[in-house]
Enzyme design. Structure first.
Site, mmCIF file in Angstrom:
data_model
loop_
_atom_site.group_PDB
_atom_site.id
_atom_site.type_symbol
_atom_site.label_atom_id
_atom_site.label_comp_id
_atom_site.label_asym_id
_atom_site.label_seq_id
_atom_site.Cartn_x
_atom_site.Cartn_y
_atom_site.Cartn_z
ATOM 1 N N ASP A 125 0.833 -1.218 0.000
ATOM 2 C CA ASP A 125 0.000 0.000 0.000
ATOM 3 C C ASP A 125 0.865 1.265 0.000
ATOM 4 O O ASP A 125 0.418 2.339 -0.392
ATOM 5 C CB ASP A 125 -0.962 0.017 1.197
ATOM 6 N N LYS A 152 9.701 0.049 -4.409
ATOM 7 C CA LYS A 152 8.599 -0.883 -4.697
ATOM 8 C C LYS A 152 7.731 -0.343 -5.838
ATOM 9 O O LYS A 152 7.263 -1.105 -6.674
ATOM 10 C CB LYS A 152 7.738 -1.099 -3.441
HETATM 11 N N1 NAD Z 1 5.654 -6.954 6.083
HETATM 12 C C1 NAD Z 1 4.678 -6.174 5.694
HETATM 13 O O1 NAD Z 1 3.937 -5.608 6.514
HETATM 14 C C2 NAD Z 1 4.427 -5.960 4.217
HETATM 15 C C3 NAD Z 1 3.302 -5.256 3.823
HETATM 16 C C4 NAD Z 1 3.031 -5.095 2.462
HETATM 17 C C5 NAD Z 1 3.894 -5.650 1.508
HETATM 18 N N2 NAD Z 1 5.012 -6.303 1.916
HETATM 19 C C6 NAD Z 1 5.891 -6.876 0.882
HETATM 20 O O2 NAD Z 1 5.944 -8.274 1.108
HETATM 21 C C7 NAD Z 1 7.207 -8.786 0.723
HETATM 22 C C8 NAD Z 1 7.823 -9.593 1.848
HETATM 23 O O3 NAD Z 1 7.924 -8.806 3.021
HETATM 24 P P1 NAD Z 1 8.396 -9.449 4.387
HETATM 25 O O4 NAD Z 1 7.840 -8.613 5.457
HETATM 26 O O5 NAD Z 1 8.166 -10.911 4.377
HETATM 27 O O6 NAD Z 1 9.967 -9.183 4.283
HETATM 28 P P2 NAD Z 1 11.177 -9.915 5.015
HETATM 29 O O7 NAD Z 1 12.209 -8.851 5.138
HETATM 30 O O8 NAD Z 1 10.732 -10.647 6.216
HETATM 31 O O9 NAD Z 1 11.639 -11.000 3.948
HETATM 32 C C9 NAD Z 1 12.216 -10.655 2.715
HETATM 33 C C10 NAD Z 1 12.959 -11.856 2.171
HETATM 34 O O10 NAD Z 1 13.496 -11.487 0.885
HETATM 35 C C11 NAD Z 1 14.853 -11.931 0.826
HETATM 36 N N3 NAD Z 1 15.594 -11.028 -0.067
HETATM 37 C C12 NAD Z 1 15.842 -9.697 0.117
HETATM 38 N N4 NAD Z 1 16.566 -9.225 -0.903
HETATM 39 C C13 NAD Z 1 16.776 -10.263 -1.756
HETATM 40 C C14 NAD Z 1 17.467 -10.394 -3.004
HETATM 41 N N5 NAD Z 1 18.106 -9.371 -3.561
HETATM 42 N N6 NAD Z 1 17.464 -11.611 -3.608
HETATM 43 C C15 NAD Z 1 16.832 -12.674 -3.039
HETATM 44 N N7 NAD Z 1 16.191 -12.609 -1.856
HETATM 45 C C16 NAD Z 1 16.158 -11.417 -1.224
HETATM 46 C C17 NAD Z 1 15.356 -11.870 2.259
HETATM 47 O O11 NAD Z 1 16.491 -12.697 2.459
HETATM 48 C C18 NAD Z 1 14.132 -12.295 3.047
HETATM 49 O O12 NAD Z 1 14.087 -13.709 3.208
HETATM 50 C C19 NAD Z 1 8.039 -7.583 0.285
HETATM 51 O O13 NAD Z 1 7.963 -7.496 -1.119
HETATM 52 C C20 NAD Z 1 7.337 -6.403 0.929
HETATM 53 O O14 NAD Z 1 7.520 -5.239 0.181
HETATM 54 C C21 NAD Z 1 5.292 -6.478 3.245
#
Ligand code: NAD
Length: 321
Positions: A125, A152
Site C-alpha cells: 500500500d 517498490k
Molecule cells: N511486512 C509487511 O507488513 C508488508 C506489507 C506489504 C507488503 N510487503 C511486501 O511483502 C514482501 C515480503 O515482506 P516481508 O515482510 O516478508 O519481508 P522480510 O524482510 O521478512 O523477507 C524478505 C525476504 O526477501 C529476501 N531477499 C531480500 N533481498 C533479496 C534479493 N536481492 N534476492 C533474493 N532474496 C532477497 C530476504 O532474504 C528475506 O528472506 C516484500 O515485497 C514487501 O515489500 C510487506
C-alpha cells in the site's frame, strides 16, 4: 500447477506463502530463491525443507543468470523477496533500489525469456503514499514518499510495463501492514513484543498517531493463492483490512497482552525523516473474487505474542532498541 518458484521464502511473508502453496498445491514442486539476508531465517521454513518437493536456492535476485536458471521449467512464480524495512531505507537506500527494483526486473525478464505462465508480484500500500481520508483504489496514481516505497513503486512500474510490452501473465497484489508469527523484530509488533518481554522500554516514533491497517499473514497468503487461480493477468488487486489503529493503540494492545502499563513502558523517540500519516486500501475488487480477511489483530495478537515468548531465545542476539 507443477513447479512453483517463491522468491523470499525464508522471510516472514514468504515462509507463510510456502506453507500456503504446500497446502493448496500438494502435488507441486516448490523452489525457493532467497538471498538469506539478515531478515531471513532458515527456521522459518522448518517442515518445508524436509519435504522432498521443496528446494532452497540461496542467491540474489540481481544475479540474472541465476534467475534464468531457477525460472526454467517453472509454471508459476510468486515474487515476494524484497528489502522490506522502511527505516533501513533512509540509510541504505541503494540496496533497496537494487534488490526491489533491479531485482524485480531481473526475475521478470527471466520469466519472460522462459515463458513462465503465471506470476504474482507482491507489492505494498505504501506505493500509493499517504491518504488522510478514504482508501486507495487500484487505479490511483503512485506517490511514494520514502526510498523503500519508491523502490517498490519502481518494481510495480517495471511489472506493468512487462504486461503491456510482452503480455507477461502477471498480477500485482498490494497489501497493507501484515502481522503474524516469524516476522523479523524490526517491525512494530514483534519489536515491541520482544522489548516488552525483556523488560525494556518501547520506543515510539514521533507522536505515535500515525494510522495503519493490519492484515493477518495467513489471510494474505490465502489472497495470493486465490489470485493464482482466479486473478486476471495484467490486473492489480488491493488486499487489506478495515481494521485500523494508531501506532499508540497497537502499543497499548501489546502492553495489555503483556500485562504492562503503557505509561511506564513507552518512551517517545525522534520520528523518521518522513512518516506517512495514514495508509488505507479499498479491497472491493479482490473481495468480488470471494476473498475477505478472516482473522483480526485484536483477537490474534495474544497468540502472536505467545509465539514470540516461546521463541524468545531465537531473537535475543538481535538489537531491537
Ligand atoms: N511486512 C509487511 O507488513 C508488508 C506489507 C506489504 C507488503 N510487503 C511486501 O511483502 C514482501 C515480503 O515482506 P516481508 O515482510 O516478508 O519481508 P522480510 O524482510 O521478512 O523477507 C524478505 C525476504 O526477501 C529476501 N531477499 C531480500 N533481498 C533479496 C534479493 N536481492 N534476492 C533474493 N532474496 C532477497 C530476504 O532474504 C528475506 O528472506 C516484500 O515485497 C514487501 O515489500 C510487506
Amino acid at each position: 500447477m507443477h513447479n512453483i518458484l517463491i522468491t523470499g521464502g525464508a522471510g516472514f511473508i514468504g515462509s507463510h506463502v510456502v506453507e500456503e502453496m504446500r497446502k493448496q498445491f500438494p502435488e507441486a514442486r516448490l523452489v525457493i530463491l532467497d538471498k538469506m539476508t539478515y531478515a531471513a531465517d532458515i527456521r522459518n521454513m522448518d517442515g518445508s525443507l524436509d519435504w522432498d518437493r521443496c528446494r532452497l536456492v540461496v542467491g540474489d535476485l540481481c544475479d540474472f543468470d541465476l534467475c534464468q536458471r531457477v525460472t526454467r521449467d517453472v509454471d508459476c512464480v510468486v515474487h515476494v523477496a524484497a528489502e522490506s524495512h522502511v527505516d533501513n531505507s533512509f540509510g541504505n537506500s541503494l540496496q533497496f533500489t537494487r534488490s526491489n527494483t533491479l531485482g524485480t526486473h531481473s526475475i521478470l525478464e527471466a520469466c519472460r525469456i522462459n515463458g513462465v505462465k503465471r506470476i504474482i508480484h507482491v507489492s505494498t500500500d505504501e506505493v500509493y503514499g499517504e491518504i488522510e481520508q478514504g482508501a486507495h483504489t487500484e487505479t490511483d496514481i503512485l506517490t511514494p514518499t520514502n526510498p523503500y516505497s519508491a523502490s517498490k513503486a519502481g518494481a510495480d512500474m517495471i511489472a506493468i510495463s512487462y504486461v503491456h510490452s510482452f503480455k507477461l501473465p502477471l498480477t500485482i497484489i498490494r497489501s497493507n501492514n501484515i502481522f503474524g508469527i516469524r516476522q523479523y523484530p524490526e517491525k512494530l509488533i514483534p519489536k515491541f513484543t520482544l522489548l516488552g518481554l525483556a523488560g525494556k522500554k518501547l520506543p515510539m516514533h514521533g507522536t505515535g498517531k500515525n494510522r495503519r491497517r493490519f492484515l493477518a499473514v495467513e489471510d494474505f497468503a490465502a489472497a495470493i493463492s486465490l489470485l493464482l487461480r482466479n486473478g486476471a493477468p495484467g490486473e492489480i488487486y488491493n488486499a487489506g483490512t478495515d481494521e485500523e489503529y494508531s501506532n499508540l493503540e497497537v502499543a497499548e494492545m501489546i502492553c495489555n497482552v503483556l500485562g504492562l502499563r503503557i505509561s511506564e513502558a513507552l518512551t517517545f523517540v525522534q520520528d523518521r525523516p518522513f512518516n506517512d500519516s495514514r495508509y488505507a486500501l479499498d479491497s472491493s475488487k479482490i473481495r468480488k473474487l470471494g476473498w475477505s480477511p478472516s482473522r483480526s489483530l485484536k483477537t490474534r495478537l495474544p497468540e502472536v505474542v505467545k509465539w514470540y515468548e516461546s521463541h524468545f531465545s531465537r531473537f535475543n542476539q538481535i538489537e531491537t532498541a
